[in-house]
Design an enzyme around this catalytic site. Structure first.
Site, PDB file in Angstrom:
ATOM      1  N   GLY A  45     -24.017  36.183 -15.101  1.00 21.99           N
ATOM      2  CA  GLY A  45     -24.744  34.941 -14.888  1.00 21.99           C
ATOM      3  C   GLY A  45     -26.040  35.198 -14.139  1.00 21.99           C
ATOM      4  O   GLY A  45     -26.149  36.169 -13.391  1.00 21.99           O
ATOM      5  N   GLN A  50     -33.237  33.166  -8.991  1.00 20.48           N
ATOM      6  CA  GLN A  50     -33.044  34.599  -8.701  1.00 20.48           C
ATOM      7  C   GLN A  50     -34.197  35.456  -9.210  1.00 20.48           C
ATOM      8  O   GLN A  50     -34.308  36.625  -8.836  1.00 20.48           O
ATOM      9  CB  GLN A  50     -31.731  35.100  -9.329  1.00 20.48           C
ATOM     10  CG  GLN A  50     -30.496  34.585  -8.608  1.00 20.48           C
ATOM     11  CD  GLN A  50     -29.236  35.151  -9.234  1.00 20.48           C
ATOM     12  OE1 GLN A  50     -28.751  34.632 -10.218  1.00 20.48           O
ATOM     13  NE2 GLN A  50     -28.717  36.229  -8.673  1.00 20.48           N
ATOM     14  N   CYS A  92     -22.763  39.219  -6.982  1.00 25.43           N
ATOM     15  CA  CYS A  92     -23.992  38.480  -7.263  1.00 25.43           C
ATOM     16  C   CYS A  92     -25.113  39.492  -7.456  1.00 25.43           C
ATOM     17  O   CYS A  92     -25.216  40.442  -6.685  1.00 25.43           O
ATOM     18  CB  CYS A  92     -24.319  37.549  -6.094  1.00 25.43           C
ATOM     19  SG  CYS A  92     -25.871  36.655  -6.303  1.00 25.43           S
ATOM     20  N   LEU A  93     -25.939  39.280  -8.473  1.00 26.28           N
ATOM     21  CA  LEU A  93     -27.032  40.222  -8.748  1.00 26.28           C
ATOM     22  C   LEU A  93     -28.041  40.261  -7.604  1.00 26.28           C
ATOM     23  O   LEU A  93     -28.794  41.218  -7.486  1.00 26.28           O
ATOM     24  CB  LEU A  93     -27.724  39.857 -10.066  1.00 26.28           C
ATOM     25  CG  LEU A  93     -26.873  40.053 -11.326  1.00 26.28           C
ATOM     26  CD1 LEU A  93     -27.604  39.529 -12.553  1.00 26.28           C
ATOM     27  CD2 LEU A  93     -26.502  41.522 -11.515  1.00 26.28           C
ATOM     28  N   HIS A 134     -21.099  29.114  -9.017  1.00 24.68           N
ATOM     29  CA  HIS A 134     -21.929  30.126  -8.346  1.00 24.68           C
ATOM     30  C   HIS A 134     -23.403  29.947  -8.727  1.00 24.68           C
ATOM     31  O   HIS A 134     -24.283  29.940  -7.856  1.00 24.68           O
ATOM     32  CB  HIS A 134     -21.411  31.524  -8.739  1.00 24.68           C
ATOM     33  CG  HIS A 134     -22.190  32.662  -8.154  1.00 24.68           C
ATOM     34  ND1 HIS A 134     -21.662  33.525  -7.217  1.00 24.68           N
ATOM     35  CD2 HIS A 134     -23.463  33.084  -8.381  1.00 24.68           C
ATOM     36  CE1 HIS A 134     -22.585  34.426  -6.892  1.00 24.68           C
ATOM     37  NE2 HIS A 134     -23.678  34.182  -7.585  1.00 24.68           N
ATOM     38  N   GLU A 135     -23.653  29.761 -10.015  1.00 24.44           N
ATOM     39  CA  GLU A 135     -25.043  29.631 -10.474  1.00 24.44           C
ATOM     40  C   GLU A 135     -25.649  28.300 -10.041  1.00 24.44           C
ATOM     41  O   GLU A 135     -26.828  28.228  -9.690  1.00 24.44           O
ATOM     42  CB  GLU A 135     -25.137  29.797 -11.998  1.00 24.44           C
ATOM     43  CG  GLU A 135     -24.600  31.115 -12.549  1.00 24.44           C
ATOM     44  CD  GLU A 135     -25.126  32.367 -11.855  1.00 24.44           C
ATOM     45  OE1 GLU A 135     -26.242  32.335 -11.301  1.00 24.44           O
ATOM     46  OE2 GLU A 135     -24.403  33.380 -11.839  1.00 24.44           O
ATOM     47  N   HIS A 138     -26.959  28.592  -6.651  1.00 17.96           N
ATOM     48  CA  HIS A 138     -28.286  29.231  -6.620  1.00 17.96           C
ATOM     49  C   HIS A 138     -29.389  28.194  -6.788  1.00 17.96           C
ATOM     50  O   HIS A 138     -30.426  28.263  -6.131  1.00 17.96           O
ATOM     51  CB  HIS A 138     -28.414  30.256  -7.751  1.00 17.96           C
ATOM     52  CG  HIS A 138     -27.894  31.618  -7.410  1.00 17.96           C
ATOM     53  ND1 HIS A 138     -28.385  32.365  -6.371  1.00 17.96           N
ATOM     54  CD2 HIS A 138     -26.939  32.379  -8.002  1.00 17.96           C
ATOM     55  CE1 HIS A 138     -27.750  33.537  -6.333  1.00 17.96           C
ATOM     56  NE2 HIS A 138     -26.861  33.569  -7.310  1.00 17.96           N
TER      57      HIS A 138
HETATM   58 NI    NI Z   1     -25.518  35.098  -7.835  1.00 15.81          NI
END
Ligand code: NI
Length: 169
Positions: A45, A50, A92-93, A134-135, A138
């Protein structure tokens, strides 16, 4: 085009994604960049914030590595129902190398628009439900570290800070 993914503690990760008025060619190009960036990472995701774009868009693909891709695009997403609870070990990226248990709703109903600007509703559970929450976090400037207790929060913060210092050399 693959974009640069921002890492915590970059302040731009705290921006809120603004609602998209109209799904233009530019928005579709951004969606395509986001998908490309997510696959290149690789991740399941990615939210627009991000990559430093403060718009309300995220993309998710939870297909197994050996399965055909299953890209889902969420523009102006909104969770309209939540049910039950689940604890999921999340990554998480924007927090490379960090995985932590986060409490989430086990099931969600989400409303959004797809890449064509068409409205849809989706009932999700398991990993997909976790990824959506989660997204969506963000897009509200909320990060996984915000869900941790004080001690873990401190540990993750220091780990990420060290990483940043190392990269600055
Ligand atoms: Ni994330």
């Amino acid at each position: 085009m693959v974009r640069t993914i921002l890492h915590y503690p970059d302040e731009r990760l705290r921006q809120v994604g603004k609602k998209v008025d109209k799904v233009t060619k530019e928005i579709q190009a951004l969606v395509d960049d986001m998908a490309e960036t997510m696959y290149a990472a690789p991740g399941v995701g990615l939210a627009a914030t991000q990559i430093g774009e403060a718009v309300a868009i995220f993309v998710i693909d939870i297909a197994e590595a050996d399965a055909p891709s299953d890209l889902r695009v969420f523009i102006n997403p909104e969770i309209v129902e939540r049910a039950d609870e689940i604890t999921w070990t999340e990554g998480c990226l924007s927090f490379p190398g960090v995985t932590e248990d986060v409490d989430r709703a086990a099931k969600v109903k989400v409303k959004a628009m797809d890449r064509q600007g068409k409205a849809f509703e989706l009932d999700a559970e398991g990993l997909l439900a976790v990824a959506i929450q989660h997204e969506l976090d963000h897009l509200n400037g909320v990060l996984m570290i915000d869900h941790l207790g004080p001690l873990k929060k401190r540990l993750v913060h220091r780990k990420m800070q060290k990483r940043q210092d190392a990269q600055a050399l």
